[in-house]
Scaffold this motif. Structure first.
Motif, PDB file in Angstrom:
ATOM      1  N   GLU A 124     -39.675  55.026  18.715  1.00  0.00           N
ATOM      2  CA  GLU A 124     -38.512  54.247  18.255  1.00  0.00           C
ATOM      3  C   GLU A 124     -38.668  52.751  18.548  1.00  0.00           C
ATOM      4  N   ASP A 125     -39.520  52.392  19.517  1.00  0.00           N
ATOM      5  CA  ASP A 125     -39.736  50.979  19.827  1.00  0.00           C
ATOM      6  C   ASP A 125     -40.467  50.242  18.708  1.00  0.00           C
ATOM      7  N   LEU A 126     -41.060  50.990  17.785  1.00  0.00           N
ATOM      8  CA  LEU A 126     -41.755  50.377  16.655  1.00  0.00           C
ATOM      9  C   LEU A 126     -40.819  49.574  15.763  1.00  0.00           C
ATOM     10  N   SER A 127     -39.585  50.019  15.655  1.00  0.00           N
ATOM     11  CA  SER A 127     -38.642  49.392  14.726  1.00  0.00           C
ATOM     12  C   SER A 127     -38.357  47.939  15.089  1.00  0.00           C
ATOM     13  N   ARG A 128     -38.615  47.560  16.335  1.00  0.00           N
ATOM     14  CA  ARG A 128     -38.321  46.198  16.781  1.00  0.00           C
ATOM     15  C   ARG A 128     -39.219  45.169  16.104  1.00  0.00           C
ATOM     16  N   LEU A 129     -40.434  45.577  15.720  1.00  0.00           N
ATOM     17  CA  LEU A 129     -41.394  44.607  15.200  1.00  0.00           C
ATOM     18  C   LEU A 129     -41.989  44.962  13.842  1.00  0.00           C
ATOM     19  N   ASN A 130     -41.698  46.145  13.325  1.00  0.00           N
ATOM     20  CA  ASN A 130     -42.442  46.546  12.136  1.00  0.00           C
ATOM     21  C   ASN A 130     -41.990  45.849  10.860  1.00  0.00           C
ATOM     22  N   GLY A 131     -40.996  44.977  10.913  1.00  0.00           N
ATOM     23  CA  GLY A 131     -40.658  44.179   9.751  1.00  0.00           C
ATOM     24  C   GLY A 131     -41.692  43.102   9.472  1.00  0.00           C
ATOM     25  N   ASN A 132     -42.559  42.849  10.460  1.00  0.00           N
ATOM     26  CA  ASN A 132     -43.597  41.825  10.323  1.00  0.00           C
ATOM     27  C   ASN A 132     -44.868  42.365   9.662  1.00  0.00           C
ATOM     28  N   PHE A 133     -44.932  43.663   9.449  1.00  0.00           N
ATOM     29  CA  PHE A 133     -46.113  44.266   8.840  1.00  0.00           C
ATOM     30  C   PHE A 133     -45.730  45.625   8.265  1.00  0.00           C
ATOM     31  N   ASN A 134     -46.566  46.150   7.402  1.00  0.00           N
ATOM     32  CA  ASN A 134     -46.348  47.480   6.845  1.00  0.00           C
ATOM     33  C   ASN A 134     -47.078  48.510   7.698  1.00  0.00           C
ATOM     34  N   LEU A 135     -46.365  49.534   8.109  1.00  0.00           N
ATOM     35  CA  LEU A 135     -46.972  50.560   8.947  1.00  0.00           C
ATOM     36  C   LEU A 135     -48.003  51.368   8.167  1.00  0.00           C
ATOM     37  N   PRO A 136     -49.125  51.692   8.796  1.00  0.00           N
ATOM     38  CA  PRO A 136     -50.088  52.598   8.161  1.00  0.00           C
ATOM     39  C   PRO A 136     -49.587  54.038   8.268  1.00  0.00           C
ATOM     40  N   ASN A 137     -50.393  54.985   7.843  1.00  0.00           N
ATOM     41  CA  ASN A 137     -50.042  56.389   8.002  1.00  0.00           C
ATOM     42  C   ASN A 137     -49.833  56.713   9.477  1.00  0.00           C
ATOM     43  N   LYS A 138     -48.961  57.671   9.722  1.00  0.00           N
ATOM     44  CA  LYS A 138     -48.567  57.995  11.091  1.00  0.00           C
ATOM     45  C   LYS A 138     -49.767  58.323  11.982  1.00  0.00           C
ATOM     46  N   GLU A 139     -50.780  58.965  11.410  1.00  0.00           N
ATOM     47  CA  GLU A 139     -51.938  59.354  12.216  1.00  0.00           C
ATOM     48  C   GLU A 139     -52.785  58.159  12.639  1.00  0.00           C
ATOM     49  N   ASN A 140     -52.499  56.987  12.071  1.00  0.00           N
ATOM     50  CA  ASN A 140     -53.221  55.766  12.468  1.00  0.00           C
ATOM     51  C   ASN A 140     -52.367  54.836  13.328  1.00  0.00           C
ATOM     52  N   ILE A 141     -51.297  55.381  13.910  1.00  0.00           N
ATOM     53  CA  ILE A 141     -50.474  54.651  14.884  1.00  0.00           C
ATOM     54  C   ILE A 141     -50.723  55.297  16.247  1.00  0.00           C
ATOM     55  N   PHE A 142     -51.223  54.510  17.176  1.00  0.00           N
ATOM     56  CA  PHE A 142     -51.653  55.051  18.465  1.00  0.00           C
ATOM     57  C   PHE A 142     -50.795  54.486  19.594  1.00  0.00           C
ATOM     58  N   PHE A 143     -50.214  55.377  20.386  1.00  0.00           N
ATOM     59  CA  PHE A 143     -49.374  54.984  21.521  1.00  0.00           C
ATOM     60  C   PHE A 143     -50.168  55.205  22.803  1.00  0.00           C
ATOM     61  N   VAL A 144     -50.174  54.188  23.668  1.00  0.00           N
ATOM     62  CA  VAL A 144     -50.950  54.267  24.907  1.00  0.00           C
ATOM     63  C   VAL A 144     -50.036  54.728  26.030  1.00  0.00           C
ATOM     64  N   SER A 145     -50.300  55.909  26.548  1.00  0.00           N
ATOM     65  CA  SER A 145     -49.517  56.447  27.656  1.00  0.00           C
ATOM     66  C   SER A 145     -49.853  55.727  28.953  1.00  0.00           C
ATOM     67  N   LYS A 146     -48.846  55.568  29.815  1.00  0.00           N
ATOM     68  CA  LYS A 146     -49.061  54.909  31.106  1.00  0.00           C
ATOM     69  C   LYS A 146     -49.191  55.929  32.237  1.00  0.00           C
ATOM     70  N   GLU A 147     -49.338  57.188  31.880  1.00  0.00           N
ATOM     71  CA  GLU A 147     -49.485  58.235  32.885  1.00  0.00           C
ATOM     72  C   GLU A 147     -50.960  58.432  33.234  1.00  0.00           C
ATOM     73  N   ALA A 148     -51.204  59.093  34.333  1.00  0.00           N
ATOM     74  CA  ALA A 148     -52.530  59.507  34.809  1.00  0.00           C
ATOM     75  C   ALA A 148     -53.381  58.307  35.232  1.00  0.00           C
ATOM     76  N   GLU A 149     -54.024  57.625  34.299  1.00  0.00           N
ATOM     77  CA  GLU A 149     -54.878  56.488  34.641  1.00  0.00           C
ATOM     78  C   GLU A 149     -54.096  55.185  34.559  1.00  0.00           C
TER      79      GLU A 149
END
Length: 365
Positions: free
Chosen positions: A134-159
């Motif tokens: 949902e945080d994507l909506s804050r900035l995605n007016g500046n660009f067109n989103l690619p297909n969902k499988e090409n959007i990568f979220f970096v988790s802050k867990e583990a490492e």
């Protein structure tokens, strides 16, 4: 990172790198390291939001202006369909010009009906330095989103995030450490993220720190200069006052720290931001017995503000997330509350929120 994810990232030729609403300094550094690595591989890269000017000034000795690989500029030409019966659109070229030919069935086009419009950037992939879609909506007016499988979220867990982005950067250039300033940017990020290698440390973190330090060359001195420049007497005095005004509630595993207006005035620390106070509390946390939560309340302008950070012991993130669910505002890597009329009001309110969080947890169990 799965092999499938690696393949998708490696095949992309243009990227948007997104930070969360309240990025921490190590996240800003990591994004610069990733951008530089991409740019030298001739990959188009857009940063959103723009890096703060004070951040760029602070780290200008190690952040180099990599070659700018621009996205293709796209423009649309619009005209009203109801007015013209468009039968065909074609083009032809001369040595110096391009001609767009629009064949209409009813009349010649009027220039007044044509609208030229710049189109948003269209990246092949987006890398998000956050985990919530949902945080994507804050900035995605500046660009067109690619297909969902090409959007990568970096988790802050583990490492640590530094380890994860370092692995991403190696996809583009396995020899990225040949560039000494890039190694220095990663080193600065790791030191920031681990609070000088005192938090979230593992054998791999120490190994990475040693590798980055050895590969930073002359830029290592620049990182040390910035780190040394952050030290000042007034902050040390304020830290001493925080520790002097800290007590630990052993029943709830929470440390409570207080700074009144006189403390701030006497040490000359006016206009401190939430990020400044968080850094002070993180430093103080190292000198306090491990707790689930650490709370700092201070009096900047009469009213009392408060912030909360998680402890260093394992499992403390659960208590932190419970407190977040109770309504406190998340600002970057910490929670905030206030303003309150006085310290008593602040403590009563926060204790009530803590109590409600514990009760919710017991109901779930």
């Amino acid at each position: 990172m799965t092999e499938k994810t690696r393949q998708k990232i490696s095949k992309s030729k243009s990227f948007v790198l997104l930070l969360g609403e309240f990025p921490e300094e190590h996240e800003l550094l990591l994004r610069e390291a990733l951008k530089e690595t991409m740019s030298f591989q001739n990959l188009a890269c857009l940063l959103l939001p723009d890096p703060p000017e004070n951040f760029l000034r602070k780290w200008n000795a190690i952040i180099r202006q990599a070659p700018e690989i621009s996205f293709p500029k796209k423009t649309s030409i619009r005209l009203p369909k109801s007015r013209y019966e468009v039968r065909e659109v074609s083009y032809k070229e001369s040595e110096d010009e391009l001609f767009l030919i629009i064949t209409a069935g009813n009349q010649i086009l009027s220039i007044n009906d044509l609208l030229l419009e710049k189109l948003p950037v269209e990246p092949e992939a987006v890398i998000c330095f956050f985990e919530k879609e949902e945080d994507l909506s804050r900035l995605n007016g500046n660009f067109n989103l690619p297909n969902k499988e090409n959007i990568f979220f970096v988790s802050k867990e583990a490492e640590t995030l530094t380890e994860k982005i370092f692995d991403v950067a190696k996809i583009f250039n396995p020899s990225l450490l040949d560039k000494e300033n890039v190694a220095a940017i990663f080193l600065a990020s790791l030191l920031k993220e681990t609070n000088g290698l005192t938090e979230n440390t593992t054998e791999n973190v120490f190994h990475l720190a040693a590798t980055l330090s050895g590969k930073s060359g002359r830029f290592k001195n620049a990182v040390e200069a910035v780190t040394e420049g952050e030290k000042n007497t007034s902050f040390s005095q304020l830290l001493g006052r925080i520790l002097a005004r800290t007590f630990v509630d052993s029943e709830s595993n929470v440390s409570w720290s207080f700074l009144n207006a006189r403390d701030i005035q006497k040490t000359g620390n006016f206009g401190l931001s939430y990020e400044d106070m968080r850094q002070l509390l993180k430093t103080a946390r190292k000198h306090i017995v491990a707790q689930d939560l650490h709370i700092l309340m201070w009096q900047p302008n009469g009213n009392v503000e408060a912030l909360v950070i998680p402890g260093l012991a394992e499992g403390t993130q659960a208590a932190y997330h419970k407190l977040q669910e109770s309504g406190l505002k998340k600002t970057g890597g910490f929670l905030t509350a206030g303003p309150f009329e006085n310290f008593t009001s602040a403590e009563i309110n926060l204790r009530q929120i803590l109590k409600e969080g514990v009760e919710k947890k017991e109901e779930v169990l």
